[in-house]
Design a protein around this motif. Structure first.
Motif, PDB file in Angstrom:
ATOM      1  N   ARG A  59       0.865  -1.171   0.000  1.00  0.00           N
ATOM      2  CA  ARG A  59       0.000   0.000   0.000  1.00  0.00           C
ATOM      3  C   ARG A  59       0.908   1.230   0.000  1.00  0.00           C
ATOM      4  O   ARG A  59       2.130   1.102   0.102  1.00  0.00           O
ATOM      5  N   GLY A  60       0.309   2.421  -0.103  1.00  0.00           N
ATOM      6  CA  GLY A  60       1.130   3.627  -0.135  1.00  0.00           C
ATOM      7  C   GLY A  60       1.739   3.924   1.225  1.00  0.00           C
ATOM      8  O   GLY A  60       1.076   3.840   2.237  1.00  0.00           O
ATOM      9  N   GLY A  61       3.029   4.281   1.232  1.00  0.00           N
ATOM     10  CA  GLY A  61       3.718   4.633   2.462  1.00  0.00           C
ATOM     11  C   GLY A  61       4.441   5.943   2.254  1.00  0.00           C
ATOM     12  O   GLY A  61       4.240   6.591   1.226  1.00  0.00           O
ATOM     13  N   PRO A  62       5.302   6.418   3.132  1.00  0.00           N
ATOM     14  CA  PRO A  62       5.738   5.733   4.360  1.00  0.00           C
ATOM     15  C   PRO A  62       4.704   5.803   5.483  1.00  0.00           C
ATOM     16  O   PRO A  62       3.634   6.373   5.304  1.00  0.00           O
ATOM     17  N   SER A  63       5.078   5.217   6.608  1.00  0.00           N
ATOM     18  CA  SER A  63       4.242   5.145   7.805  1.00  0.00           C
ATOM     19  C   SER A  63       2.872   4.547   7.471  1.00  0.00           C
ATOM     20  O   SER A  63       2.776   3.682   6.627  1.00  0.00           O
ATOM     21  N   THR A  64       1.828   5.009   8.097  1.00  0.00           N
ATOM     22  CA  THR A  64       0.516   4.405   7.871  1.00  0.00           C
ATOM     23  C   THR A  64       0.028   4.709   6.458  1.00  0.00           C
ATOM     24  O   THR A  64      -0.708   3.935   5.858  1.00  0.00           O
ATOM     25  N   GLY A  65       0.487   5.818   5.902  1.00  0.00           N
ATOM     26  CA  GLY A  65       0.301   6.107   4.487  1.00  0.00           C
ATOM     27  C   GLY A  65      -1.110   5.957   3.985  1.00  0.00           C
ATOM     28  O   GLY A  65      -2.034   6.581   4.506  1.00  0.00           O
ATOM     29  N   LEU A  66      -1.271   5.099   2.991  1.00  0.00           N
ATOM     30  CA  LEU A  66      -2.561   4.887   2.349  1.00  0.00           C
ATOM     31  C   LEU A  66      -2.996   3.438   2.562  1.00  0.00           C
ATOM     32  O   LEU A  66      -2.766   2.593   1.706  1.00  0.00           O
TER      33      LEU A  66
END
Ligand SMILES: Cc1ncc(C[n+]2csc(CCOP(=O)(O)OP(=O)(O)O)c2C)c(N)n1
Ligand code: SF4
Ligand SMILES: [Mg+2]
Lengths: 390, 286
Positions: free
Chosen positions: A120-127
Motif C-alpha cells: 500500500r502507499g507509504g511511508p508510515s501508515t500512508g494509504l
C-alpha cells in the motif's frame, strides 16, 4: 452439490475455474504448494489472505494462528518451518517493516518460508486502502547485513496463485524466506482464476539429509550451495543460530567463518540467477523504446504500448516477474537494442535506480513515477514517452 | 594414557551437550552452568524421547543455553523465542518445546510474546533465568531490576519498579507457575520435570547469580555471595498466591510451585478441535 465430505487430499487443491481476488488466489496457491501453517497479524490490504487461511488450513490438516504482532508472525513461521511444515505469513508495508530483523534470521538460518506483502502507499501508515509499490528496496535491503533475497511480483489474479507456488518452490529449493510483492489493486481486484489439478502443479520440497545423524553437518552445502535440511524430531539434533556459524551450525565469531558463510548465502542466489529470474517480453522484437515495469503497473504499461503503436511509436515491455535478484544482464542487453527505457512504477524510482545501474550507460533511462494511491493510466505513460522523445 | 584420562573426566550428562561446545562462555560464579545441568537432568528423568525435545533460546547469556544442549536447538533473535516455540510446537502435538532465556529477553523485548503465549496456554515450557538485569550487554537495568538497584544505566539506582514474573505469567493465563533460586537444584529439577510434562503454558522462574554485571555493583561481589543472600531470604511456600511474590531489594524471596491448573484446554488442543470441525464442514467455493 452432494452432501459427502471431501477427503483431506481433495481439499488442498481446489481444481476448477473461479472469479476471485488476488488475495484469495495467493492463499489458494499457498495451499496448493503444500503450506500447512500461517501465522499473521491483520493489516489492510492483506487481511483477506489471513481470513481465508483461517478457514482453509484446518480443513487440510494445517493450523492458522493470529499473533500479537508481525514480529511474532514471522518468527512463528520460521519455527513451523523447522517443524517440517511449509509456512507463510501475509502483511503490508508497516508489518513488513516489523518483520525485517527476523527475515534476517530466516536468511541466516536458511529457513524456507513465504511472506506475502500486499503493498500500500507509504511511508508510515500512508494509504492503508490504496495501491503502492514502495517496498521494493525495503525487501532487498531492509534487514541488516549483506545477503541476497528472492522477490516475485505477480500482475494478475492467476499469477497471484501461480507465483505463490513458485515462491514456495524457491523457498524450499534455496532455503530462504521468499517475498511475494503484491499490491492493493491486485489483492482486491477480481478476475478469472484457473486452479489446475494437483498433478499439473509442480511442487518442490526441501532436500533432506541422507547421512547418519552422528556425522551430519547441518550447514554443509552441496554443489548447488544449499545444505540439505533436517527438521526437528528427525534425530539430527538440529543446531541453528543467527550468529555467524560453521558447517556444524556452531557459532564461530571470526572473519574467516563470516567470509565463508556470507559468501555462500549470497552465491547460492547469485549463481542460480538463471533459474530464479522470470521475465515476460512483450512486443520487444521490433521495439525502439522499451518500458520496464512489474506488478499492476505492467498492465497499464501494456495499455500504453497499444496506444503508442497506433501512433506508429514502436514500444515494447520487459516485465520483471522476478524483482530480486535483479535481471541485470537481460536489461543491459535490452539497452543495447533500444535507445530509451522508461521505467513505470508506483514509487519514486526504486526499480529505476536498478535499471540505471544495469544499463551501464547504454540507454537513456527515464522514470515514470506515481507516489501511491492510484495506478498509471496508459495515456499518462504515453504522454510521458512523447514528452521525453521528441 | 590420555584416552584413559579423557574417559575418566567424562560426565554422565556429556551426551546431552553438543560435542566440542564446552568450555562455555559463562563467567566463573555464574549460575547458568549449574542451571543448565539441572535442566539436562530434568529432561533425562522426564523419560521423554530426546527426539521429541526442542530447546529454543532468545539472545543473552542465558540465551546461549540452547546452543550447548544436544537436542534440536534453536538460538533465535532477542525476545522472540516464544513465538518460534509456538510455531514449532503446533507442528507436532507430541513435541516438547522448552524455552530457556533471560529476564530481559523474555520480559522486556519479548514481553508481548510472554503474555500472549501464556494467554493462549500454548503447549510450551518457559524457563526464565532472572539475574535482575542484562548480563550479556554489560549490566544495564532491566524489567526485573528492583527499585534502587545499581546498574550501568542506573548509576544513581534504578528509578523503576520491577515485574514480578510469576505474577505476570499467572495473571496472563499460564497454567503452571513456579520459582526457585539457582541454589535449589533438587527442587528445581523436580519442578522442571513437572513443567515439561505439564500440558499447557508452564513458566519456571529461576533466580540466578550474575556476579560480573549485577553482583559487583550491588555489594555482592562473588557468585556465592549472591546465592548466600538468596538462601537467607528464601521462604518456601508452595501454592503461594503468585500476585504476592514480588521481589524487593532485601525482602523475602518466596519460592515454590505456585500454580498448577490441569483442566484448561491448551492451544494445541483447541487447534486440533478446530481441525476436526473444519474437516467435517462441507466444502464451499472460493
Ligand atoms: C534487537 C536487539 N536489541 C538489543 C540486543 C542486545 N542484547 C543482547 S542480549 C541483551 C540483554 C540480555 O539480557 P537477558 O535477557 O536478561 O539475558 P542475560 O544476559 O542477563 O542472561 C541485549 C539487550 C540484541 N541482541 N537485539
Ligand atoms: S555476565 Fe553474568 S549472566 Fe553473563 S555469564 Fe557472566 S555472570 Fe553469567
Ligand atoms: Mg538477565
Amino acid at each position: 452439490m452432494s452432501e459427502t465430505i471431501q477427503k483431506e487430499e481433495d481439499r488442498t487443491v481446489l481444481t476448477g475455474e473461479y472469479f476471485t481476488t488476488g488475495n484469495l488466489a495467493a492463499a489458494e496457491g499457498a495451499l496448493a504448494a503444500g503450506c500447512k501453517f500461517f501465522g499473521g497479524y491483520p493489516i489492510t490490504p492483506s487481511s483477506e489472505i489471513a481470513e481465508h487461511m483461517s478457514y482453509r488450513l484446518p480443513q487440510v490438516g494445517g493450523h492458522f494462528l493470529q499473533f500479537e504482532d508481525e514480529i511474532a508472525s514471522i518468527v512463528s513461521i520460521l519455527g513451523a518451518s523447522w517443524g517440517g511444515w511449509k509456512s507463510m505469513t501475509a502483511t503490508s508495508g508497516p508489518g513488513y517493516s516489523l518483520m525485517l530483523e527476523n527475515i534476517g534470521l530466516g536468511i541466516m538460518t536458511e529457513t524456507p518460508c513465504v511472506i506475502v506483502n500486499v503493498q500500500r502507499g507509504g511511508p508510515s501508515t500512508g494509504l492503508p486502502t490504496l495501491v503502492g509499490q514502495q517496498d521494493i528496496q525495503q525487501t532487498r535491503w531492509g534487514s541488516h547485513g549483506d545477503y541476497e533475497v528472492i522477490a516475485l511480483a505477480p500482475n494478475s489474479v492467476q499469477e497471484c496463485f501461480d507465483l505463490t507456488i513458485v515462491a514456495f518452490n524457491y523457498a524450499e529449493k534455496y532455503r530462504l524466506p521468499v517475498t511475494l510483492l503484491m499490491d492493493e489493486t491486485l489483492g482486491h481486484m477480481s478476475e478469472k482464476l484457473i486452479i489446475p489439478t494437483k498433478d499439473e502443479i509442480k511442487v518442490i520440497n526441501r532436500k533432506k539429509p541422507k547421512d547418519d545423524p552422528s556425522i551430519h553437518l547441518p550447514y554443509k552445502a552441496d554443489d548447488d550451495l544449499v545444505p540439505p535440511m533436517a527438521t526437528a524430531g528427525e534425530g539430527y539434533r538440529v543446531m541453528t543460530t543467527g550468529l555467524t556459524h560453521d558447517e556444524r551450525g556452531y557459532p564461530v565469531l571470526n572473519a574467516e567463518t563470516q567470509e565463508k558463510l556470507i559468501r555462500r548465502l549470497i552465491d547460492k542466489i547469485r549463481k542460480n540467477k538463471d533459474d530464479i529470474i522470470l521475465l515476460e517480453e512483450y512486443k520487444l522484437e521490433d521495439a525502439e523504446i522499451a518500458l520496464i515495469s512489474f506488478g499492476i503497473s505492467a498492465r497499464a504499461s501494456k495499455g500504453a504500448i497499444e496506444l503508442a503503436r497506433k501512433k506508429g511509436i514502436k514500444v515494447g515491455l520487459l516485465r520483471l516477474i522476478t524483482i530480486w535478484p535483479f535481471a541485470d544482464e537481460q536489461i543491459e542487453k535490452l539497452a543495447e537494442q533500444v535507445g530509451n527505457i522508461f521505467v513505470v512504477e508506483i514509487n519514486a524510482g526504486q526499480v529505476t535506480r536498478e535499471v540505471q545501474r544495469a544499463v551501464k550507460g547504454k540507454a537513456e533511462v527515464h522514470g515514470v513515477f506515481k507516489y501511491g494511491g492510484a495506478i498509471h493510466t496508459p495515456e499518462e505513460i504515453l504522454s510521458e514517452i512523447e514528452r521525453r522523445i521528441k | 594414557m590420555t584416552d584413559k584420562l579423557l574417559k575418566a573426566v567424562e560426565h554422565p550428562s556429556d551426551v546431552f551437550l553438543r560435542p566440542g561446545r564446552i568450555p562455555h562462555i559463562w563467567c566463573p560464579g555464574c549460575s547458568l552452568g549449574s542451571v543448565t545441568n539441572v535442566i539436562i537432568e530434568a529432561i533425562k528423568q522426564s523419560g521423554i524421547d530426546s527426539k521429541k525435545i526442542s530447546i529454543i533460546s532468545g539472545i543473552g547469556c542465558t540465551g546461549r543455553a540452547a546452543g550447548y544442549l544436544n537436542f534440536d536447538s534453536f538460538h533465535t533473535t532477542h525476545g522472540r523465542a516464544i513465538p518460534f516455540a509456538i510455531g514449532l510446537s503446533v507442528t507436532d502435538p507430541e513435541r516438547k518445546v522448552i524455552v530457556i532465556s533471560g529476564d530481559g529477553d523474555l520480559a522486556s523485548i519479548g514481553g508481548n510474546h510472554l503474555i500472549h503465549g501464556a494467554r493462549r496456554n500454548a503447549d510450551i515450557t518457559v524457563i526464565c533465568v532472572n539475574n535482575f538485569q542484562y548480563g550479556m550487554t554489560g549490566g544495564q537495568v532491566g524489567p526485573t531490576s528492583y527499585e534502587g538497584q545499581f546498574q550501568t544505566t542506573a548509576p544513581y539506582g534504578n528509578v523503576e519498579h520491577p515485574f514480578d514474573l510469576p505474577g505476570l505469567a499467572y495473571s496472563c493465563g499460564a497454567t503452571f507457575v513456579a520459582r526457585w533460586t539457582a541454589l535449589d537444584v533438587r527442587r528445581m529439577k523436580e519442578t522442571i520435570i513437572e513443567a515439561i510434562l505439564h500440558k499447557g503454558f508452564s513458566f519456571v522462574e529461576i533466580l540466578g547469580s550474575c556476579p560480573t554485571t549485577y553482583g559487583r555493583r550491588n555489594q555482592l561481589r562473588e557468585g556465592l555471595e549472591i546465592l548466600e543472600n538468596f538462601r537467607k531470604r528464601t521462604v518456601l511456600k508452595h501454592g503461594a498466591d503468585p500476585t504476592k511474590t514480588e521481589i524487593s531489594k532485601d525482602g523475602p524471596i518466596i519460592v515454590g510451585k505456585f500454580v498448577e491448573i490441569k483442566d484448561k484446554s491448551t492451544l494445541t488442543d483447541n487447534l486440533l478441535k478446530v481441525q476436526r470441525i473444519a474437516k467435517a464442514t462441507k466444502a464451499r467455493g472460493l
